[in-house]
Motif scaffolding. Structure first.
Motif, PDB file in Angstrom:
ATOM      1  N   PRO A 132     -44.777  46.650   8.698  1.00 45.16           N
ATOM      2  CA  PRO A 132     -44.042  46.016   9.803  1.00 45.16           C
ATOM      3  C   PRO A 132     -42.549  46.079   9.497  1.00 45.16           C
ATOM      4  O   PRO A 132     -42.129  45.613   8.437  1.00 45.16           O
ATOM      5  N   ILE A 133     -41.775  46.701  10.361  1.00 45.41           N
ATOM      6  CA  ILE A 133     -40.352  46.887  10.027  1.00 45.41           C
ATOM      7  C   ILE A 133     -39.409  46.129  10.953  1.00 45.41           C
ATOM      8  O   ILE A 133     -38.253  45.938  10.620  1.00 45.41           O
ATOM      9  N   ALA A 134     -39.897  45.719  12.129  1.00 45.76           N
ATOM     10  CA  ALA A 134     -38.986  45.033  13.052  1.00 45.76           C
ATOM     11  C   ALA A 134     -39.785  44.276  14.094  1.00 45.76           C
ATOM     12  O   ALA A 134     -40.995  44.519  14.260  1.00 45.76           O
ATOM     13  N   VAL A 135     -39.117  43.371  14.747  1.00 47.41           N
ATOM     14  CA  VAL A 135     -39.719  42.670  15.881  1.00 47.41           C
ATOM     15  C   VAL A 135     -38.984  43.111  17.138  1.00 47.41           C
ATOM     16  O   VAL A 135     -37.753  43.201  17.147  1.00 47.41           O
ATOM     17  N   TRP A 136     -39.750  43.417  18.153  1.00 48.48           N
ATOM     18  CA  TRP A 136     -39.185  43.824  19.440  1.00 48.48           C
ATOM     19  C   TRP A 136     -39.520  42.726  20.439  1.00 48.48           C
ATOM     20  O   TRP A 136     -40.699  42.378  20.587  1.00 48.48           O
ATOM     21  N   VAL A 137     -38.479  42.168  21.046  1.00 46.76           N
ATOM     22  CA  VAL A 137     -38.735  41.131  22.057  1.00 46.76           C
ATOM     23  C   VAL A 137     -38.884  41.832  23.397  1.00 46.76           C
ATOM     24  O   VAL A 137     -37.934  42.422  23.911  1.00 46.76           O
ATOM     25  N   ARG A 138     -40.105  41.793  23.897  1.00 44.50           N
ATOM     26  CA  ARG A 138     -40.393  42.552  25.117  1.00 44.50           C
ATOM     27  C   ARG A 138     -40.019  41.746  26.351  1.00 44.50           C
ATOM     28  O   ARG A 138     -39.683  40.566  26.273  1.00 44.50           O
ATOM     29  N   SER A 159     -45.727  50.205  18.340  1.00 44.50           N
ATOM     30  CA  SER A 159     -45.470  48.787  18.600  1.00 44.50           C
ATOM     31  C   SER A 159     -46.794  48.092  18.878  1.00 44.50           C
ATOM     32  O   SER A 159     -47.690  48.676  19.485  1.00 44.50           O
ATOM     33  N   ASN A 160     -46.919  46.862  18.392  1.00 46.62           N
ATOM     34  CA  ASN A 160     -48.173  46.115  18.553  1.00 46.62           C
ATOM     35  C   ASN A 160     -47.849  44.669  18.882  1.00 46.62           C
ATOM     36  O   ASN A 160     -47.042  44.034  18.181  1.00 46.62           O
ATOM     37  N   ARG A 161     -48.491  44.137  19.899  1.00 44.24           N
ATOM     38  CA  ARG A 161     -48.258  42.732  20.254  1.00 44.24           C
ATOM     39  C   ARG A 161     -48.600  41.828  19.081  1.00 44.24           C
ATOM     40  O   ARG A 161     -49.540  42.106  18.320  1.00 44.24           O
ATOM     41  N   THR A 162     -47.864  40.748  18.946  1.00 43.21           N
ATOM     42  CA  THR A 162     -48.214  39.779  17.904  1.00 43.21           C
ATOM     43  C   THR A 162     -49.392  38.947  18.405  1.00 43.21           C
ATOM     44  O   THR A 162     -49.674  38.919  19.603  1.00 43.21           O
TER      45      THR A 162
END
Ligand code: GDP
Ligand code: ZN
Length: 461
Positions: free
Chosen positions: A398-404, A423-426
């Motif tokens: 896991p390298i980053a969080v993307w706020v969709r 990308s994968n939903r939390t």
């Protein structure tokens, strides 16, 4: 045809007795037509029919460039007797019978793939398939990039850089435009004194290129249909033309794709010379560069020493047989192995390959769990979400969080083996501390001192 002879292919193998008194002549096939072909012989072009023409196989196995023997029957009709063994051929699989190959052209010195940078857009996959087909057939490949006038003047587009990288594989690249005339002399020079076949998608400008070499030819060309309809192919038959006395060009109808027969990894690797050096670092001598650990080829893809599109072409060409060869289960295959496997992720409990946490997907979080709720690592199993079609199987960090859109968080994962991103939903049960630590990671090493924000705030009041 009224013929009692039983010869299923219509054309007798070379050396078979002709069986009648009609003289046998030899010639060169310049076009294949329904039930026969046009043959150039002694300065004339003759129509030859094959025996058993009602069987398509009898004439569809002939290719332009074939040398044939035929007899002249009464009334001027010519009947094909045999096809001489081919020196080489450029072949593709028959879309209606994927197991069988059909020669596009035979006995050729060069195979030129014409691509255009736009209208129609470049298909890099087609280049890789063409190169494999050329090498399988024993034909020297050339890449002609046409419609270069549609690009900006300085040749600096990244797409062009991608095409140019094939020069590193020893493939001559010729940039052309039939509008400005660029590259036409070079293309003509490379084809002079040879027999070449021109292949490529419909509308890339194959016929226009031949017309540019000899402006008197005026072979019909067609404007590209922008509405997406197929339209009529201007070049409906493969045909041999001679823009100059010592230059034979085989023009072909548009290719949609270049079907290459399925091969096992060992054979396919022969046609990917750029994998050869990285493969010396593979842990296994018989590595297929798919699901094995410590694979030099996958490392080279990650480190951008091999282009990702080349590797993807390799995987695509390996096709379904690779799954069997490397024992990698496909979607729906319920077998359980000791290694990390696709079906262990969304079809039942699994042990995280990174931290060893035992994960029961139904317990919490989302139904379709792609990462471990404890360490947030994932496995590279999908090419597209949920397809379980990736051969890599590498650990994804896991390298980053993307706020969709809508504020939903997604984790960006990067494969440690091949570098692929996804990308994968939390999920509701994801380790919050870990999630936050990934999300704030850029703040730990900002590209400018964070105090500057204070200064700016004070300055702006
Ligand atoms: P083919 O199907 O590959 O034989 O393509 P054609 O030779 O029939 O050309 C298709 C269309 O592309 C025609 O409208 C040509 O005028 C156009 N065309 C061909 N070469 C070029 C070129 O170098 N630049 C541009 N802008 N258009 C071209
Ligand atoms: Zn390998």
């Amino acid at each position: 045809m009224n013929d009692k002879q039983d010869n299923s292919r219509g054309v007798q193998p070379q050396g078979a007795p002709s069986g009648n008194a009609n003289p046998v002549a030899t010639g060169l096939v310049t076009m294949v037509i329904r039930g026969g072909c046009k043959v150039r012989s002694g300065g004339q072009t003759l129509d030859c029919v094959v025996r058993n023409a009602s069987k398509p196989d009898s004439w569809q196995s002939i290719a332009v460039g074939d040398e044939v023997e035929f007899s002249k029957a009464g009334g001027g009709a010519c009947v094909l007797k045999s096809v001489r063994p081919r020196r080489n051929a450029l072949s593709k699989t028959d879309p209606e019978h994927p197991g069988s190959e059909r020669a596009i052209a035979a006995n050729i010195d060069l195979a030129v793939l014409v691509v255009s940078m736009a209208e129609p857009p470049l298909k890099v996959r087609l280049i890789d398939r063409f190169l494999v087909a050329a090498r399988v057939g024993g034909v020297k490949p050339v890449l002609c990039v046409n419609k270069i006038d549609l690009l900006s003047d300085d040749d600096s587009s990244p797409e062009l850089a991608e095409v140019r990288s094939y020069e590193d594989l020893g493939v001559p690249i010729i940039l052309c435009s039939t509008v400005t005339g660029r590259g036409i002399d070079r293309l003509a020079a490379i084809m002079r004194g040879k027999r070449s076949v021109l292949v490529g998608q419909s509308g890339v400008g194959k016929t226009s290129l031949i017309n540019s070499i000899n402006k008197g030819l005026r072979l019909p060309t067609a404007p590209l249909r922008r509405d997406g309809s197929k339209g009529r192919f201007t070049t409906s038959h493969t045909a041999l033309v001679e823009p100059e006395p010592s230059m034979e060009i085989i023009d072909t109808p548009g290719l949609k794709d270049f079907g290459v027969r399925e091969m096992r990894a060992e054979e396919l690797q022969e046609y990917f010379p750029d994998f050869r050096v990285p493969a010396t670092k593979c842990a296994y001598a018989d590595c297929t560069h798919t699901s094995e650990p410590d694979c030099g080829v996958k490392l080279a893809v990650r480190d951008e020493l091999i282009r990702r599109s080349r590797y993807e072409s390799y995987l695509k060409l390996l096709g379904a047989t690779a799954g069997e060869a490397v024992g990698s289960p496909r979607r729906g295959d319920k077998s359980r192995g000791s290694s990390r496997r696709a079906d262990e992720v969304d079809e039942g409990p699994f042990k995280c390959a990174k931290c060893g946490t035992y994960v029961v997907p139904e317990d919490a979080g989302t139904e379709h769990r792609n990462h471990c709720p404890n360490c947030l690592y994932s496995l590279h199993l999908d090419n597209k979400p949920g397809d379980r079609a990736a051969y890599c199987g590498g650990l994804m960090e896991p390298i980053a969080v993307w706020v969709r859109h809508g504020g939903e968080w997604a984790l960006i994962h990067r494969c440690q083996e091949c570098g692929a991103l996804s990308s994968n939903r939390t999920a509701a049960d994801d380790n919050e501390i870990m999630l936050l630590s990934v999300a704030v990671r850029p703040l730990a090493s900002p590209p400018f001192p964070l105090e500057r924000l204070n200064d700016l705030r004070r300055r702006d009041g």
